[in-house]
Design a protein around this motif. Sequence first.
Motif, PDB file in Angstrom:
ATOM      1  N   GLU A  11      51.718  93.254  -3.250  1.00 60.85           N
ATOM      2  CA  GLU A  11      51.356  94.644  -3.037  1.00 60.85           C
ATOM      3  C   GLU A  11      52.473  95.446  -2.368  1.00 60.85           C
ATOM      4  O   GLU A  11      52.285  96.634  -2.087  1.00 60.85           O
ATOM      5  N   ASP A  12      53.612  94.812  -2.131  1.00 59.52           N
ATOM      6  CA  ASP A  12      54.699  95.457  -1.383  1.00 59.52           C
ATOM      7  C   ASP A  12      55.799  95.918  -2.334  1.00 59.52           C
ATOM      8  O   ASP A  12      56.611  95.106  -2.795  1.00 59.52           O
ATOM      9  N   PRO A  13      55.899  97.202  -2.616  1.00 63.44           N
ATOM     10  CA  PRO A  13      56.935  97.658  -3.538  1.00 63.44           C
ATOM     11  C   PRO A  13      58.349  97.547  -2.985  1.00 63.44           C
ATOM     12  O   PRO A  13      59.315  97.573  -3.749  1.00 63.44           O
ATOM     13  N   LEU A  14      58.490  97.407  -1.659  1.00 60.35           N
ATOM     14  CA  LEU A  14      59.819  97.264  -1.063  1.00 60.35           C
ATOM     15  C   LEU A  14      60.274  95.811  -0.989  1.00 60.35           C
ATOM     16  O   LEU A  14      61.439  95.550  -0.667  1.00 60.35           O
ATOM     17  N   ASP A  15      59.358  94.863  -1.270  1.00 54.85           N
ATOM     18  CA  ASP A  15      59.706  93.438  -1.204  1.00 54.85           C
ATOM     19  C   ASP A  15      60.403  93.088   0.107  1.00 54.85           C
ATOM     20  O   ASP A  15      61.455  92.443   0.132  1.00 54.85           O
ATOM     21  N   LEU A  16      59.812  93.477   1.218  1.00 51.41           N
ATOM     22  CA  LEU A  16      60.442  93.242   2.516  1.00 51.41           C
ATOM     23  C   LEU A  16      60.519  91.756   2.820  1.00 51.41           C
ATOM     24  O   LEU A  16      59.548  91.012   2.671  1.00 51.41           O
ATOM     25  N   GLN A  17      61.695  91.345   3.254  1.00 49.34           N
ATOM     26  CA  GLN A  17      61.926  89.947   3.617  1.00 49.34           C
ATOM     27  C   GLN A  17      63.149  89.873   4.510  1.00 49.34           C
ATOM     28  O   GLN A  17      63.915  90.827   4.624  1.00 49.34           O
ATOM     29  N   GLY A  18      63.314  88.738   5.165  1.00 50.68           N
ATOM     30  CA  GLY A  18      64.488  88.536   6.004  1.00 50.68           C
ATOM     31  C   GLY A  18      64.338  89.144   7.385  1.00 50.68           C
ATOM     32  O   GLY A  18      63.238  89.255   7.928  1.00 50.68           O
ATOM     33  N   VAL A  19      65.456  89.563   7.959  1.00 51.39           N
ATOM     34  CA  VAL A  19      65.501  90.053   9.335  1.00 51.39           C
ATOM     35  C   VAL A  19      65.455  91.579   9.327  1.00 51.39           C
ATOM     36  O   VAL A  19      66.268  92.231   8.664  1.00 51.39           O
ATOM     37  N   ILE A  20      64.496  92.127  10.080  1.00 48.34           N
ATOM     38  CA  ILE A  20      64.259  93.574  10.111  1.00 48.34           C
ATOM     39  C   ILE A  20      64.261  94.017  11.575  1.00 48.34           C
ATOM     40  O   ILE A  20      63.210  94.063  12.222  1.00 48.34           O
ATOM     41  N   PRO A  21      65.422  94.314  12.140  1.00 51.57           N
ATOM     42  CA  PRO A  21      65.451  94.708  13.555  1.00 51.57           C
ATOM     43  C   PRO A  21      64.695  96.015  13.796  1.00 51.57           C
ATOM     44  O   PRO A  21      64.808  96.959  13.007  1.00 51.57           O
ATOM     45  N   PRO A  22      63.925  96.072  14.887  1.00 51.92           N
ATOM     46  CA  PRO A  22      63.272  97.321  15.283  1.00 51.92           C
ATOM     47  C   PRO A  22      64.283  98.171  16.050  1.00 51.92           C
ATOM     48  O   PRO A  22      64.337  98.156  17.277  1.00 51.92           O
ATOM     49  N   THR A  23      65.098  98.917  15.331  1.00 50.50           N
ATOM     50  CA  THR A  23      66.318  99.493  15.882  1.00 50.50           C
ATOM     51  C   THR A  23      66.057 100.459  17.036  1.00 50.50           C
ATOM     52  O   THR A  23      64.969 100.998  17.198  1.00 50.50           O
ATOM     53  N   LEU A  24      67.113 100.668  17.812  1.00 54.26           N
ATOM     54  CA  LEU A  24      67.028 101.406  19.062  1.00 54.26           C
ATOM     55  C   LEU A  24      67.213 102.901  18.849  1.00 54.26           C
ATOM     56  O   LEU A  24      67.955 103.328  17.959  1.00 54.26           O
ATOM     57  N   THR A  25      66.573 103.686  19.690  1.00 56.94           N
ATOM     58  CA  THR A  25      66.890 105.103  19.812  1.00 56.94           C
ATOM     59  C   THR A  25      67.846 105.233  20.991  1.00 56.94           C
ATOM     60  O   THR A  25      67.496 104.875  22.122  1.00 56.94           O
ATOM     61  N   ALA A  26      69.048 105.699  20.717  1.00 53.06           N
ATOM     62  CA  ALA A  26      70.045 105.864  21.779  1.00 53.06           C
ATOM     63  C   ALA A  26      69.831 107.201  22.498  1.00 53.06           C
ATOM     64  O   ALA A  26      69.449 108.195  21.875  1.00 53.06           O
ATOM     65  N   PHE A  27      70.097 107.190  23.785  1.00 51.21           N
ATOM     66  CA  PHE A  27      70.012 108.411  24.593  1.00 51.21           C
ATOM     67  C   PHE A  27      71.304 108.586  25.378  1.00 51.21           C
ATOM     68  O   PHE A  27      71.984 107.595  25.713  1.00 51.21           O
ATOM     69  N   GLY A 259      64.579  91.390  33.700  1.00 47.36           N
ATOM     70  CA  GLY A 259      64.647  92.781  34.108  1.00 47.36           C
ATOM     71  C   GLY A 259      63.401  93.540  33.717  1.00 47.36           C
ATOM     72  O   GLY A 259      62.444  92.971  33.196  1.00 47.36           O
ATOM     73  N   PRO A 260      63.380  94.861  33.944  1.00 45.82           N
ATOM     74  CA  PRO A 260      62.226  95.677  33.569  1.00 45.82           C
ATOM     75  C   PRO A 260      62.055  95.733  32.057  1.00 45.82           C
ATOM     76  O   PRO A 260      62.979  95.432  31.291  1.00 45.82           O
ATOM     77  N   TYR A 261      60.887  96.145  31.638  1.00 43.68           N
ATOM     78  CA  TYR A 261      60.471  96.087  30.243  1.00 43.68           C
ATOM     79  C   TYR A 261      61.497  96.750  29.326  1.00 43.68           C
ATOM     80  O   TYR A 261      61.850  97.908  29.497  1.00 43.68           O
ATOM     81  N   MET A 262      61.986  96.017  28.342  1.00 47.16           N
ATOM     82  CA  MET A 262      62.890  96.446  27.275  1.00 47.16           C
ATOM     83  C   MET A 262      64.302  96.797  27.746  1.00 47.16           C
ATOM     84  O   MET A 262      65.178  97.071  26.933  1.00 47.16           O
ATOM     85  N   ALA A 263      64.541  96.777  29.035  1.00 46.06           N
ATOM     86  CA  ALA A 263      65.842  97.226  29.529  1.00 46.06           C
ATOM     87  C   ALA A 263      66.981  96.315  29.084  1.00 46.06           C
ATOM     88  O   ALA A 263      68.095  96.779  28.823  1.00 46.06           O
ATOM     89  N   ALA A 264      66.714  95.023  28.986  1.00 48.67           N
ATOM     90  CA  ALA A 264      67.789  94.074  28.731  1.00 48.67           C
ATOM     91  C   ALA A 264      68.356  94.195  27.324  1.00 48.67           C
ATOM     92  O   ALA A 264      69.516  93.847  27.094  1.00 48.67           O
ATOM     93  N   VAL A 265      67.575  94.658  26.360  1.00 47.23           N
ATOM     94  CA  VAL A 265      68.084  94.745  24.992  1.00 47.23           C
ATOM     95  C   VAL A 265      69.241  95.725  24.921  1.00 47.23           C
ATOM     96  O   VAL A 265      70.328  95.407  24.393  1.00 47.23           O
ATOM     97  N   LYS A 266      69.045  96.921  25.444  1.00 45.33           N
ATOM     98  CA  LYS A 266      70.136  97.900  25.437  1.00 45.33           C
ATOM     99  C   LYS A 266      71.306  97.433  26.297  1.00 45.33           C
ATOM    100  O   LYS A 266      72.467  97.617  25.934  1.00 45.33           O
ATOM    101  N   THR A 267      71.008  96.814  27.429  1.00 46.14           N
ATOM    102  CA  THR A 267      72.081  96.357  28.302  1.00 46.14           C
ATOM    103  C   THR A 267      72.883  95.247  27.635  1.00 46.14           C
ATOM    104  O   THR A 267      74.123  95.235  27.697  1.00 46.14           O
ATOM    105  N   ALA A 268      72.198  94.313  26.971  1.00 42.04           N
ATOM    106  CA  ALA A 268      72.899  93.225  26.285  1.00 42.04           C
ATOM    107  C   ALA A 268      73.830  93.766  25.214  1.00 42.04           C
ATOM    108  O   ALA A 268      74.964  93.287  25.050  1.00 42.04           O
ATOM    109  N   LEU A 269      73.384  94.751  24.483  1.00 40.40           N
ATOM    110  CA  LEU A 269      74.234  95.335  23.453  1.00 40.40           C
ATOM    111  C   LEU A 269      75.444  96.016  24.081  1.00 40.40           C
ATOM    112  O   LEU A 269      76.567  95.928  23.562  1.00 40.40           O
TER     113      LEU A 269
END
Length: 306
Positions: A11-27, A259-269
């Motif tokens: 039922e998926d017309p995009l055929d989603l598979q593999g790695v799909i990062p939930p990308t960041l909003t930069a500020f 660290g605090p919630y979600m903070a480490a992802v941006k810091t690691a990058l």
Amino acid sequence: MPEHAPPPGSEDPLDLQGVIPPTLTAFDNEGAVDYEQTAAQAEFVVDRGAHAVFPLGTNGEFPLVSGDEREQVIKTVVAAVGDEVPVITGVGAPGTQETVEHAERAARAGADGLVVVTPYYFPLDHEGAVEHYRQVAAAVERPIYVYHIPPRTGNTLAPETLQEIAAIDGIAGLKDTSEDVPWLGRAMADSPDLTYLAGSNALLYAGLEIGCSGLVSSVANAFPELVVDLYEAFDDGDEDRAQQLQRQVLDVLAAFDRGPYMAAVKTALSVRDVDVDPGPLRSPLRRLNDEETAALKADLAELGLL
């Protein structure tokens, strides 16, 4: 099509598979959206093997981003990587009317698919949940992926509710971050034609084992190579290697959780030697302070990731 990894649903017309990062909003440092760096982070993960991108999810801080900003984020990400991979974008809100408005704007902005989180804050019953997804699906001609994350929304979809939602025309898949493997297994048995996306870093390997075709991993925002390697090892039939990489993802997750919630992802990058600066999180969320950053950097170096 994958070799050993599960295929997407029919039922998926995009055929989603593999790695799909939930990308960041930069500020930027004043708290405004930095669209250039938002695009750069999406390009960063695609250049390192991501198979699709998912802006404006939890890691995209979507509840803190206005409707106008959301639309511009989508346009920016589509312009940056839309010719290379599918762009599925979050359009969630507490209410149906606002969700429909976000969905219509996302479709106009060029999103390939829409990720619709269950409404949050107010308790949601069976009839309300089904009608919510029915109205969103009727409003836009885009595949819709249900986003099930009860720890954040406070609403768990009963199996019979998801089954009825799955039967709505336009529902293409489910991103599950419930960490409830029996619930997910029941969903797959009840609605086998959907695409299933594993949304918990701790259950990437398990998700592949039980039938998820895609991995939505916050770790992949900072270390996409690690999660892509895990997926490719599984798809190659090397389950020992895939399990080893899952353990490494857990080590990264443990470092992130200091660290605090979600903070480490941006810091690691930001501490990687790459030309991407996602900036701070939007208030009231915060980035790691200097001491916390030094500790995270030491952890990641010890893991061989820097």
